[in-house]
Design a protein around this motif. Structure first.
Motif, short mmCIF file in Angstrom:
data_model
loop_
_atom_site.label_atom_id
_atom_site.label_comp_id
_atom_site.label_asym_id
_atom_site.label_seq_id
_atom_site.Cartn_x
_atom_site.Cartn_y
_atom_site.Cartn_z
N UNK A 194 -9.78 2.74 -7.50
CA UNK A 194 -10.72 2.63 -8.62
C UNK A 194 -11.55 3.91 -8.72
N UNK A 195 -11.41 4.80 -7.74
CA UNK A 195 -12.15 6.08 -7.73
C UNK A 195 -11.23 7.20 -8.19
N UNK A 196 -11.71 8.01 -9.13
CA UNK A 196 -10.93 9.12 -9.67
C UNK A 196 -10.53 10.10 -8.58
N UNK A 197 -11.42 10.41 -7.67
CA UNK A 197 -11.11 11.38 -6.59
C UNK A 197 -9.95 10.88 -5.73
N UNK A 198 -9.91 9.58 -5.46
CA UNK A 198 -8.83 9.03 -4.65
C UNK A 198 -7.51 9.02 -5.42
N UNK A 199 -7.58 8.83 -6.74
CA UNK A 199 -6.36 8.92 -7.55
C UNK A 199 -5.78 10.34 -7.50
N UNK A 248 0.80 -1.21 0.00
CA UNK A 248 0.00 0.00 0.00
C UNK A 248 0.84 1.26 0.00
N UNK A 249 2.00 1.23 -0.65
CA UNK A 249 2.84 2.42 -0.72
C UNK A 249 3.39 2.61 -2.13
N UNK A 250 3.68 3.84 -2.41
CA UNK A 250 4.37 4.23 -3.64
C UNK A 250 5.69 4.83 -3.18
N UNK A 251 6.80 4.46 -3.83
CA UNK A 251 8.10 5.01 -3.49
C UNK A 251 8.41 6.17 -4.42
N UNK A 280 -1.13 4.70 0.50
CA UNK A 280 -2.45 4.87 -0.11
C UNK A 280 -3.43 3.82 0.41
N UNK A 281 -3.11 3.22 1.53
CA UNK A 281 -3.95 2.18 2.09
C UNK A 281 -5.36 2.63 2.42
N UNK A 282 -5.54 3.93 2.63
CA UNK A 282 -6.86 4.47 2.96
C UNK A 282 -7.64 4.90 1.72
#
Length: 120
Positions: A62-67, A20-23, A56-58
């Motif tokens: 699949x939702x544009x707003x969360x992206x 659940x992370x991006x580096x 980004x675990x929270x």
């Protein structure tokens, strides 16, 4: 000489080490020169880098707003670590603005792959 500095948060993108992370990974290059008969000869090349992990675990990717939320987190992390590198190595390259853009772009490639996998 390679100097590695890491921080919690994000710079140039690597594969995530956590599900659940991006580096975000940011490099900075500096040269120390010496004068020899009127010419500047690079004496030593140093590459420093900082990285940060963006969680980004929270979020539901699949939702544009969360992206968009994740993109904002990535940009904030890139801005922070590139700024820190600039403070540590003020004569280095790339500029803070270029560093931030590249780190963000590289990390966003991870975000896109992750979002594609989430929608499957």
């Amino acid at each position: 000489m390679l100097i590695g500095v890491s921080a919690a948060g994000s710079a140039v993108a690597q594969e995530p080490t956590d599900l659940n992370t991006i580096t975000v990974l940011a490099p900075r290059i500096t040269y120390q020169t010496t004068r020899d008969r009127e010419s500047a000869i690079p004496k030593k090349l140093e590459i420093a880098q900082k990285s940060a992990m963006v969680d980004y675990g929270d979020l539901d990717l699949t939702r544009t707003a969360d992206l968009y939320t994740l993109k904002g987190r990535v940009e904030a992390a890139a801005t922070r670590i590139c700024g820190e590198l600039t403070e540590l190595f003020p004569d280095g390259t790339p500029s803070t603005t270029v560093c931030t853009r590249r780190a963000t772009d590289d990390a966003m490639a991870q975000v896109e792959r992750t979002a594609r996998n989430a929608s499957r």
